[in-house]
Design a protein around this motif. Structure first.
Motif, PDB file in Angstrom:
ATOM      1  N   SER A 165       0.853  -1.199   0.000  1.00  0.00           N
ATOM      2  CA  SER A 165       0.000   0.000   0.000  1.00  0.00           C
ATOM      3  C   SER A 165       0.875   1.230   0.000  1.00  0.00           C
ATOM      4  O   SER A 165       1.933   1.258   0.655  1.00  0.00           O
ATOM      5  CB  SER A 165      -0.918   0.005   1.223  1.00  0.00           C
ATOM      6  OG  SER A 165      -0.162   0.035   2.409  1.00  0.00           O
TER       7      SER A 165
ATOM      8  N   ASP B 232       0.780   5.479   0.331  1.00  0.00           N
ATOM      9  CA  ASP B 232       0.050   6.710   0.607  1.00  0.00           C
ATOM     10  C   ASP B 232       0.314   7.717  -0.502  1.00  0.00           C
ATOM     11  O   ASP B 232       1.220   7.559  -1.315  1.00  0.00           O
ATOM     12  CB  ASP B 232       0.476   7.295   1.954  1.00  0.00           C
ATOM     13  CG  ASP B 232       0.069   6.403   3.113  1.00  0.00           C
ATOM     14  OD1 ASP B 232      -0.933   5.680   2.956  1.00  0.00           O
ATOM     15  OD2 ASP B 232       0.771   6.419   4.146  1.00  0.00           O
ATOM     16  N   ARG B 233      -0.460   8.785  -0.496  1.00  0.00           N
ATOM     17  CA  ARG B 233      -0.301   9.817  -1.528  1.00  0.00           C
ATOM     18  C   ARG B 233       1.076  10.473  -1.443  1.00  0.00           C
ATOM     19  O   ARG B 233       1.623  10.940  -2.438  1.00  0.00           O
ATOM     20  CB  ARG B 233      -1.384  10.892  -1.371  1.00  0.00           C
ATOM     21  CG  ARG B 233      -2.797  10.373  -1.659  1.00  0.00           C
ATOM     22  CD  ARG B 233      -3.807  11.485  -1.494  1.00  0.00           C
ATOM     23  NE  ARG B 233      -5.168  10.997  -1.661  1.00  0.00           N
ATOM     24  CZ  ARG B 233      -5.790  10.926  -2.835  1.00  0.00           C
ATOM     25  NH1 ARG B 233      -5.159  11.299  -3.930  1.00  0.00           N
ATOM     26  NH2 ARG B 233      -7.033  10.484  -2.925  1.00  0.00           N
TER      27      ARG B 233
ATOM     28  N   GLN C 149      -7.189   4.165  -1.663  1.00  0.00           N
ATOM     29  CA  GLN C 149      -5.805   3.853  -1.309  1.00  0.00           C
ATOM     30  C   GLN C 149      -5.024   3.441  -2.558  1.00  0.00           C
ATOM     31  O   GLN C 149      -5.561   2.786  -3.447  1.00  0.00           O
ATOM     32  CB  GLN C 149      -5.777   2.712  -0.290  1.00  0.00           C
ATOM     33  CG  GLN C 149      -4.396   2.242   0.104  1.00  0.00           C
ATOM     34  CD  GLN C 149      -3.650   3.272   0.919  1.00  0.00           C
ATOM     35  OE1 GLN C 149      -4.153   3.770   1.931  1.00  0.00           O
ATOM     36  NE2 GLN C 149      -2.468   3.647   0.476  1.00  0.00           N
ATOM     37  N   GLY C 150      -3.747   3.840  -2.623  1.00  0.00           N
ATOM     38  CA  GLY C 150      -2.891   3.452  -3.728  1.00  0.00           C
ATOM     39  C   GLY C 150      -2.147   2.156  -3.420  1.00  0.00           C
ATOM     40  O   GLY C 150      -1.719   1.928  -2.284  1.00  0.00           O
ATOM     41  N   TYR C 151      -1.984   1.308  -4.444  1.00  0.00           N
ATOM     42  CA  TYR C 151      -1.286   0.031  -4.284  1.00  0.00           C
ATOM     43  C   TYR C 151      -0.338  -0.183  -5.472  1.00  0.00           C
ATOM     44  O   TYR C 151      -0.611   0.280  -6.591  1.00  0.00           O
ATOM     45  CB  TYR C 151      -2.277  -1.137  -4.219  1.00  0.00           C
ATOM     46  CG  TYR C 151      -3.146  -1.134  -2.985  1.00  0.00           C
ATOM     47  CD1 TYR C 151      -2.756  -1.791  -1.833  1.00  0.00           C
ATOM     48  CD2 TYR C 151      -4.368  -0.444  -2.983  1.00  0.00           C
ATOM     49  CE1 TYR C 151      -3.549  -1.789  -0.692  1.00  0.00           C
ATOM     50  CE2 TYR C 151      -5.163  -0.431  -1.849  1.00  0.00           C
ATOM     51  CZ  TYR C 151      -4.748  -1.106  -0.714  1.00  0.00           C
ATOM     52  OH  TYR C 151      -5.532  -1.086   0.417  1.00  0.00           O
TER      53      TYR C 151
ATOM     54  N   VAL D 200       1.650   2.823  -9.385  1.00  0.00           N
ATOM     55  CA  VAL D 200       0.671   2.856  -8.295  1.00  0.00           C
ATOM     56  C   VAL D 200      -0.730   2.884  -8.882  1.00  0.00           C
ATOM     57  O   VAL D 200      -1.049   3.721  -9.734  1.00  0.00           O
ATOM     58  CB  VAL D 200       0.906   4.071  -7.386  1.00  0.00           C
ATOM     59  CG1 VAL D 200      -0.200   4.171  -6.332  1.00  0.00           C
ATOM     60  CG2 VAL D 200       2.272   3.978  -6.733  1.00  0.00           C
TER      61      VAL D 200
ATOM     62  N   ARG E  28      -4.703   3.149  -7.840  1.00  0.00           N
ATOM     63  CA  ARG E  28      -5.504   3.614  -6.712  1.00  0.00           C
ATOM     64  C   ARG E  28      -6.925   3.070  -6.812  1.00  0.00           C
ATOM     65  O   ARG E  28      -7.542   3.082  -7.877  1.00  0.00           O
ATOM     66  CB  ARG E  28      -5.532   5.142  -6.687  1.00  0.00           C
ATOM     67  CG  ARG E  28      -6.076   5.734  -5.389  1.00  0.00           C
ATOM     68  CD  ARG E  28      -5.765   7.216  -5.310  1.00  0.00           C
ATOM     69  NE  ARG E  28      -4.318   7.443  -5.315  1.00  0.00           N
ATOM     70  CZ  ARG E  28      -3.557   7.339  -4.236  1.00  0.00           C
ATOM     71  NH1 ARG E  28      -4.092   7.026  -3.071  1.00  0.00           N
ATOM     72  NH2 ARG E  28      -2.264   7.572  -4.311  1.00  0.00           N
ATOM     73  N   THR E  29      -7.438   2.564  -5.720  1.00  0.00           N
ATOM     74  CA  THR E  29      -8.810   2.082  -5.674  1.00  0.00           C
ATOM     75  C   THR E  29      -9.779   3.270  -5.712  1.00  0.00           C
ATOM     76  O   THR E  29      -9.389   4.421  -5.512  1.00  0.00           O
ATOM     77  CB  THR E  29      -9.060   1.252  -4.400  1.00  0.00           C
ATOM     78  OG1 THR E  29      -8.733   2.053  -3.266  1.00  0.00           O
ATOM     79  CG2 THR E  29      -8.211  -0.011  -4.401  1.00  0.00           C
TER      80      THR E  29
END
Length: 278
Positions: free
Chosen positions: A12, A14-15, A44-46, A67, A69-70
């Motif tokens: 995961s 973060d921004r 959240q970014g993955y 990345v 992101r959902t």
């Protein structure tokens, strides 16, 4: 040697972070070349990487993906739900749009009441920050709530509004809408249905008798009878509905060349046939 299985690594992000230094977790993928990863956090970014195993063991991870992101969480509840207008059969409310990380699609408004008689709930959807709920009972109390929907789904309901009440007297617009809806949808059909004795004018009693509820009929008649004469000739009746552009063909003639009596006679003949003179 052939590949025995794959493992998907997920981290995961973060921004404010990159994938470097994040702690990955492994998801077994078997021999599949695709894997759906569930139970991720909204907004959240993955990043993802894959490694493979053969009879010699696990190999190193491949490069990390960009990345991904959902979808953001559903919107927050709208704020400041407040009344705009109240009539005998409708209440209009408006609100401030909520904060949302993606575009709002629509709103849903809930109206509960009448309160004292244990009324049910009705709902309406709109893309505007305003909604008019119609078909309400006179002199009755209602409570409203509203929620918003984005591409992430429906958000939570707002706080209930204050108790809002409908009025007792009909508005001019309400009278017009009710008459057209009840009597054929055109001005001419409504006038013929209301003018029961065919004398070219609609009296107060004729108007009231045409409704199942005479009290309702009288209430609407008062809204239309601006002059207070207790009778509506066709010209006066049609002027009440001018915004619907339903003026009959006879009204398109140059009737201004005639006297008031002549104009009224033309209108009567257009909708009741020419009467033979005695």
């Amino acid at each position: 040697s052939p590949i025995d299985e794959y493992e998907l690594q997920v981290i995961s992000v973060d921004r404010q972070q990159t994938s470097e230094g994040a702690q990955p977790r492994g998801l077994w993928a078997g021999k599949a070349l695709a894997l759906c990863v569930a139970r991720l956090n909204l907004g959240q970014g993955y990043a993802f990487a894959v490694r493979a195993r053969n009879d010699r063991g696990w190999g190193p991870c491949g490069p990390w993906s960009q990345v991904i992101r959902t979808a953001p969480p559903p919107p927050l509840p709208p704020q400041q739900l407040r009344p705009v207008e109240s009539t005998a059969a409708s209440i209009t409310v408006e609100w401030d749009p909520p904060e949302s990380d993606c575009a709002l699609v629509e709103y849903e408004v809930s109206c509960c009441g009448p309160i004292k008689v244990g009324g049910g709930q009705r709902r309406a959807r709109t893309k505007r920050t305003e909604c008019r709920m119609t078909g309400l009972a006179r002199f009755s109390s209602y409570v409203f709530r509203v929620r918003a929907r984005s591409f992430s789904g429906w958000g939570l309901w707002s706080e209930p509004s204050e108790v809002l009440r409908t009025m007792g007297a009909a508005t001019w617009e309400e009278a017009r809408d009710s008459i057209l809806r009840r009597f054929g949808g055109t001005v001419s059909s409504a006038f013929r249905a209301l003018d029961r004795d065919g004398d070219g004018a609609v009296s107060r009693d004729e108007f009231a008798a045409a409704f199942g509820d005479p009290t309702e009929g009288l209430r609407l008649f008062v809204a239309l009878d601006v002059a207070g004469r207790g009778r509506l000739g066709y010209r006066e009746f049609a002027q009440c509905f001018s915004q619907f552009k339903a003026t009959p063909a006879v009204m398109r003639h140059n009737v201004h060349e005639y006297s008031e009596d002549d104009r009224q006679q033309l209108l009567e003949e257009a909708y009741h046939g020419r009467r033979s003179s005695a």
